[in-house]
Design a protein around this motif. Structure first.
Motif, PDB file in Angstrom:
ATOM      1  N   UNK A 224       0.890  -1.122  -0.064  1.00  0.00           N
ATOM      2  CA  UNK A 224       0.066  -0.158  -0.036  1.00  0.00           C
ATOM      3  C   UNK A 224       0.858   1.241   0.062  1.00  0.00           C
ATOM      4  N   UNK A 225       1.914   1.430   0.735  1.00  0.00           N
ATOM      5  CA  UNK A 225       2.694   2.293   0.904  1.00  0.00           C
ATOM      6  C   UNK A 225       3.392   2.844  -0.386  1.00  0.00           C
ATOM      7  N   UNK A 226       3.844   1.655  -1.089  1.00  0.00           N
ATOM      8  CA  UNK A 226       4.366   1.821  -2.600  1.00  0.00           C
ATOM      9  C   UNK A 226       3.345   2.414  -3.587  1.00  0.00           C
ATOM     10  N   UNK A 227       2.205   1.791  -3.473  1.00  0.00           N
ATOM     11  CA  UNK A 227       1.278   2.348  -4.337  1.00  0.00           C
ATOM     12  C   UNK A 227       0.870   3.751  -4.227  1.00  0.00           C
ATOM     13  N   UNK A 228       0.528   3.967  -2.930  1.00  0.00           N
ATOM     14  CA  UNK A 228       0.380   5.452  -2.651  1.00  0.00           C
ATOM     15  C   UNK A 228       1.604   6.310  -2.904  1.00  0.00           C
ATOM     16  N   UNK A 229       2.777   6.253  -2.621  1.00  0.00           N
ATOM     17  CA  UNK A 229       3.797   6.881  -3.189  1.00  0.00           C
ATOM     18  C   UNK A 229       3.957   6.920  -4.648  1.00  0.00           C
ATOM     19  N   UNK A 230       3.817   5.865  -5.171  1.00  0.00           N
ATOM     20  CA  UNK A 230       3.788   5.959  -6.850  1.00  0.00           C
ATOM     21  C   UNK A 230       2.671   6.888  -7.358  1.00  0.00           C
ATOM     22  N   UNK A 231       1.440   6.801  -6.912  1.00  0.00           N
ATOM     23  CA  UNK A 231       0.466   7.671  -7.368  1.00  0.00           C
ATOM     24  C   UNK A 231       0.456   9.170  -6.958  1.00  0.00           C
ATOM     25  N   UNK A 232       1.194   9.321  -5.765  1.00  0.00           N
ATOM     26  CA  UNK A 232       1.260  10.636  -5.110  1.00  0.00           C
ATOM     27  C   UNK A 232       2.367  11.464  -6.019  1.00  0.00           C
ATOM     28  N   UNK A 233       3.214  10.721  -6.181  1.00  0.00           N
ATOM     29  CA  UNK A 233       4.298  11.275  -7.001  1.00  0.00           C
ATOM     30  C   UNK A 233       3.707  11.708  -8.413  1.00  0.00           C
ATOM     31  N   UNK A 234       2.979  10.835  -9.079  1.00  0.00           N
ATOM     32  CA  UNK A 234       2.653  11.175 -10.591  1.00  0.00           C
ATOM     33  C   UNK A 234       1.620  12.266 -10.674  1.00  0.00           C
ATOM     34  N   UNK A 235       0.831  12.139  -9.211  1.00  0.00           N
ATOM     35  CA  UNK A 235      -0.429  13.195  -9.194  1.00  0.00           C
ATOM     36  C   UNK A 235       0.241  14.642  -9.060  1.00  0.00           C
ATOM     37  N   UNK A 236       1.434  14.728  -8.284  1.00  0.00           N
ATOM     38  CA  UNK A 236       2.126  15.801  -8.133  1.00  0.00           C
ATOM     39  C   UNK A 236       2.860  16.324  -9.201  1.00  0.00           C
ATOM     40  N   UNK A 237       3.816  15.341 -10.033  1.00  0.00           N
ATOM     41  CA  UNK A 237       4.583  15.768 -10.803  1.00  0.00           C
ATOM     42  C   UNK A 237       3.743  15.828 -12.513  1.00  0.00           C
ATOM     43  N   UNK A 238       2.879  15.180 -12.522  1.00  0.00           N
ATOM     44  CA  UNK A 238       2.156  15.253 -13.761  1.00  0.00           C
ATOM     45  C   UNK A 238       0.641  15.021 -13.606  1.00  0.00           C
ATOM     46  N   UNK A 239      -0.189  16.236 -13.080  1.00  0.00           N
ATOM     47  CA  UNK A 239      -1.599  16.138 -12.782  1.00  0.00           C
ATOM     48  C   UNK A 239      -2.480  15.957 -13.986  1.00  0.00           C
ATOM     49  N   UNK A 240      -1.964  16.175 -15.254  1.00  0.00           N
ATOM     50  CA  UNK A 240      -2.729  15.950 -16.210  1.00  0.00           C
ATOM     51  C   UNK A 240      -2.797  14.546 -16.736  1.00  0.00           C
ATOM     52  N   UNK A 241      -1.924  13.615 -16.312  1.00  0.00           N
ATOM     53  CA  UNK A 241      -2.009  12.258 -16.614  1.00  0.00           C
ATOM     54  C   UNK A 241      -3.185  11.519 -15.879  1.00  0.00           C
ATOM     55  N   UNK A 242      -3.548  11.884 -14.842  1.00  0.00           N
ATOM     56  CA  UNK A 242      -4.691  11.122 -14.202  1.00  0.00           C
ATOM     57  C   UNK A 242      -5.190  12.050 -13.069  1.00  0.00           C
ATOM     58  N   UNK A 243      -6.475  11.952 -12.692  1.00  0.00           N
ATOM     59  CA  UNK A 243      -7.107  12.865 -11.789  1.00  0.00           C
ATOM     60  C   UNK A 243      -7.078  12.271 -10.020  1.00  0.00           C
ATOM     61  N   UNK A 244      -7.182  12.941  -9.200  1.00  0.00           N
ATOM     62  CA  UNK A 244      -7.137  12.582  -7.857  1.00  0.00           C
ATOM     63  C   UNK A 244      -8.447  11.494  -7.638  1.00  0.00           C
ATOM     64  N   UNK A 245      -9.218  11.683  -8.449  1.00  0.00           N
ATOM     65  CA  UNK A 245     -10.390  10.656  -8.275  1.00  0.00           C
ATOM     66  C   UNK A 245     -10.225   9.451  -8.869  1.00  0.00           C
ATOM     67  N   UNK A 246      -9.062   9.428  -9.897  1.00  0.00           N
ATOM     68  CA  UNK A 246      -8.697   8.125 -10.487  1.00  0.00           C
ATOM     69  C   UNK A 246      -7.862   7.451  -9.456  1.00  0.00           C
ATOM     70  N   UNK A 247      -6.828   8.148  -8.692  1.00  0.00           N
ATOM     71  CA  UNK A 247      -5.883   7.784  -8.021  1.00  0.00           C
ATOM     72  C   UNK A 247      -6.518   7.012  -6.638  1.00  0.00           C
ATOM     73  N   UNK A 248      -7.577   7.648  -6.216  1.00  0.00           N
ATOM     74  CA  UNK A 248      -8.456   7.219  -5.099  1.00  0.00           C
ATOM     75  C   UNK A 248      -9.117   6.041  -5.676  1.00  0.00           C
ATOM     76  N   UNK A 249      -9.756   5.846  -6.648  1.00  0.00           N
ATOM     77  CA  UNK A 249     -10.534   4.629  -7.298  1.00  0.00           C
ATOM     78  C   UNK A 249      -9.539   3.411  -7.310  1.00  0.00           C
ATOM     79  N   UNK A 250      -8.229   3.606  -7.962  1.00  0.00           N
ATOM     80  CA  UNK A 250      -7.137   2.745  -7.850  1.00  0.00           C
ATOM     81  C   UNK A 250      -6.833   2.285  -6.412  1.00  0.00           C
TER      82      UNK A 250
END
Length: 204
Positions: free
Chosen positions: A165-191
């Protein structure tokens, strides 16, 4: 109460305010300039303070950076604790709230990411920062393990799932902050929600 009576109490709190202002200035400098640019002079200028004040409160820039790392981590932990407290008593809701908080402010923030990257860059260079890193992530995973346990995940599987879970959260958090156009926070939460459901329902 007279101004004269209030003045001593104000003076007692002033050192804490000044210390915090240096820590917050250090975080901004780290975010903007990286670890290499976090000099005593740059931090003092950012805080609107004298260079000597850094030495007075911290002894030098290394101790100030370490204190800033602790401060930033504490802010993140407080945001996670608040999310869990507001989720109510249901174990699954509390687990989800803990994880989902990373995809919303104040944690999902580009300035916080920039500061965190500066800390990470020091992990291999400074033993004290490496120790802080290990301790902070251990506490995060321990909290996850406890929340997973409340959801019925057996002891034998909690550590492994907490790491995942930690690895998943870190990866999604990094991409969400670095490239917010790639996916939304809602998609990160769904994943993340789907992954949590898979490990809490299987119990393995």
């Amino acid at each position: 109460m007279s101004e004269a009576a209030a003045s001593p109490a104000f003076r007692r709190t002033e050192p804490d305010v000044r210390r915090l202002s240096l820590i917050e200035a250090c975080a901004r400098v780290l975010a903007r300039n990286g670890a290499a640019g976090a000099s005593v002079r740059a931090i003092a200028q950012e805080a609107g303070a004298s260079v000597g004040l850094v030495g007075h409160y911290f002894g030098g820039v290394d101790a100030l950076v370490a204190a800033t790392y602790e401060h930033v981590d504490r802010r993140v932990a407080e945001a996670l604790d608040l999310a869990v407290a507001e989720a109510g008593p249901a174990p699954q809701d509390r687990l989800e709230a803990f994880v989902m908080a990373s995809f919303a402010p104040p944690i999902a923030d580009t300035a916080l990411l920039a500061t965190w990257i500066a800390f990470w860059s020091l992990v291999t260079a400074r033993k004290d920062i490496a120790r802080q890193h290990d301790e902070q992530y251990a506490l995060y995973r321990a909290r996850l393990e406890a929340l997973l346990g409340d959801c019925g995940v057996p002891v034998s599987a909690r550590r492994r799932h907490a790491i995942a879970v930690t690895a998943l959260v870190d990866g999604l958090w990094l991409e969400l902050c670095l490239s917010p156009g790639c996916f939304t926070a809602g998609e990160a939460r769904d994943i993340a929600r789907g992954f949590l459901a898979s490990i809490t329902s299987s119990g393995r």
